[in-house]
Design an enzyme around this catalytic site. Structure first.
Site, mmCIF file in Angstrom:
data_model
loop_
_atom_site.group_PDB
_atom_site.id
_atom_site.type_symbol
_atom_site.label_atom_id
_atom_site.label_comp_id
_atom_site.label_asym_id
_atom_site.label_seq_id
_atom_site.Cartn_x
_atom_site.Cartn_y
_atom_site.Cartn_z
ATOM 1 N N ARG A 163 0.816 -1.197 0.000
ATOM 2 C CA ARG A 163 0.000 0.000 0.000
ATOM 3 C C ARG A 163 0.861 1.263 0.000
ATOM 4 N NH1 ARG A 163 -3.657 -1.839 5.027
ATOM 5 N NH2 ARG A 163 -2.398 -3.741 4.976
ATOM 6 N N GLU A 192 7.551 1.848 -6.391
ATOM 7 C CA GLU A 192 7.730 1.296 -5.040
ATOM 8 C C GLU A 192 7.957 2.465 -4.072
ATOM 9 O OE1 GLU A 192 7.433 -0.841 -2.806
ATOM 10 O OE2 GLU A 192 9.087 -2.266 -2.731
ATOM 11 N N ASP A 210 14.354 -1.538 0.458
ATOM 12 C CA ASP A 210 15.070 -1.748 1.721
ATOM 13 C C ASP A 210 16.031 -2.937 1.516
ATOM 14 O OD1 ASP A 210 15.539 -1.416 4.510
ATOM 15 O OD2 ASP A 210 14.042 -2.910 4.991
ATOM 16 N N LYS A 234 17.269 2.549 0.691
ATOM 17 C CA LYS A 234 18.211 2.384 1.817
ATOM 18 C C LYS A 234 19.296 1.427 1.345
ATOM 19 C CE LYS A 234 14.567 2.298 5.369
ATOM 20 N NZ LYS A 234 14.009 1.427 6.412
ATOM 21 N N PHE A 287 14.025 3.920 10.273
ATOM 22 C CA PHE A 287 12.648 3.531 9.986
ATOM 23 C C PHE A 287 11.843 4.802 9.738
ATOM 24 C CE2 PHE A 287 8.420 1.861 10.401
ATOM 25 C CZ PHE A 287 8.539 0.636 9.751
ATOM 26 N N VAL A 288 11.243 4.904 8.555
ATOM 27 C CA VAL A 288 10.565 6.136 8.171
ATOM 28 C C VAL A 288 9.065 5.917 7.971
ATOM 29 C CG1 VAL A 288 12.616 7.195 7.140
ATOM 30 C CG2 VAL A 288 11.116 5.780 5.716
ATOM 31 N N ASP A 321 3.905 3.573 6.250
ATOM 32 C CA ASP A 321 3.323 3.402 7.589
ATOM 33 C C ASP A 321 4.286 2.795 8.601
ATOM 34 O OD1 ASP A 321 3.284 0.730 6.326
ATOM 35 O OD2 ASP A 321 2.229 0.144 8.147
HETATM 36 P P1 IMP Z 1 12.214 -4.850 1.099
HETATM 37 O O1 IMP Z 1 11.596 -6.070 0.483
HETATM 38 O O2 IMP Z 1 13.053 -5.175 2.296
HETATM 39 O O3 IMP Z 1 12.961 -4.000 0.102
HETATM 40 O O4 IMP Z 1 11.057 -4.034 1.730
HETATM 41 C C1 IMP Z 1 10.247 -3.209 1.013
HETATM 42 C C2 IMP Z 1 9.028 -2.805 1.785
HETATM 43 O O5 IMP Z 1 9.227 -2.786 3.186
HETATM 44 C C3 IMP Z 1 8.654 -1.387 1.412
HETATM 45 O O6 IMP Z 1 7.826 -1.379 0.280
HETATM 46 C C4 IMP Z 1 7.936 -0.918 2.657
HETATM 47 O O7 IMP Z 1 6.582 -1.263 2.600
HETATM 48 C C5 IMP Z 1 8.595 -1.684 3.776
HETATM 49 N N1 IMP Z 1 9.588 -0.816 4.457
HETATM 50 C C6 IMP Z 1 10.930 -0.820 4.301
HETATM 51 N N2 IMP Z 1 11.511 0.117 5.057
HETATM 52 C C7 IMP Z 1 10.513 0.742 5.715
HETATM 53 C C8 IMP Z 1 10.459 1.845 6.630
HETATM 54 O O8 IMP Z 1 11.471 2.461 6.996
HETATM 55 N N3 IMP Z 1 9.223 2.215 7.065
HETATM 56 C C9 IMP Z 1 8.085 1.576 6.683
HETATM 57 N N4 IMP Z 1 8.078 0.552 5.813
HETATM 58 C C10 IMP Z 1 9.278 0.140 5.329
#
Ligand code: IMP
Length: 181
Positions: free
Chosen positions: A45, A101, A105, A133, A154-155, A161
């Site tokens: 979302r 996206e 992360d 990140k 963490f943002v 959210d």
């Molecule tokens: P990844 O698969 O680890 O790259 O995670 C991606 C998803 O994790 C993003 O689309 C976000 O929904 C969530 N996410 C990653 N970092 C944060 C954060 O700092 N705050 C909130 N959601 C996050």
């Protein structure tokens, strides 16, 4: 519900976000200048605010679709397993696609989604992330366009959210816990 008390410190203002989206939309319009209709795919979302602002800056014919992949749940750590919770409504074979996206992360979500969409044989597939990140990366992926690189914080805000809260903040802020735990 988050169990620990926290405050949110502004990291990227609404004005900075708007200015960056203006720049990015020019580059994207250039990349897709030969496209008759671009399919812009928002990953739910977290990208809903970003995609709304981005498509309104794009001087192109666009179709909007959404895909939801499983993410953090209510925890602050990313899971490596990615599941598709809601698939696209439309077919993308032979189409030009831009995946939107909120944050890359560890990169597992985008990596998985790109693999899935590539298998559907789009003509062109590009990716944009509002935030990146890089220090957290585990999967071998980088979005074609990034709004802002940020440190390992963490943002929240601008669609993003913490345990389903704070998505409606107009800026990006970092979560700072105010207890000792
Ligand atoms: P990844 O698969 O680890 O790259 O995670 C991606 C998803 O994790 C993003 O689309 C976000 O929904 C969530 N996410 C990653 N970092 C944060 C954060 O700092 N705050 C909130 N959601 C996050």
């Amino acid at each position: 519900m988050p169990t620990r008390p926290y405050v949110i410190d502004e990291m990227i203002s609404a004005k900075q976000i708007a200015a960056r989206i203006e720049e990015l939309s020019r580059e994207i319009a250039h990349e897709f200048s030969d496209t008759d209709k671009l399919v812009v795919v928002g990953l739910l979302r977290g990208s809903f605010v970003f995609i709304a602002d981005l498509v309104r800056e794009l001087d192109l014919a666009v179709e909007v679709d959404f895909l939801e992949a499983s993410s953090y749940g209510n925890a602050m750590e990313s899971s490596r397993e990615v599941k598709i919770l809601k698939d696209l409504r439309g077919a993308i074979e032979g189409r030009d696609v831009l995946v939107v996206e909120d944050i890359v992360d560890t990169g597992h979500t985008l990596f998985h989604v790109i693999g899935l969409l590539k298998a559907r044989k789009p003509r062109k597939l590009r990716t944009i992330a509002l935030l990146d990140k890089p220090s957290r990366r585990e999967a071998p992926i980088k979005a074609d366009w990034t709004g802002f690189e940020i440190p390992d914080e963490f943002v929240v805000g601008y669609g993003i959210d913490f345990a389903q809260r704070n998505r409606n903040l107009p800026f990006i802020g970092k979560v700072r816990f105010t207890d000792d735990g």
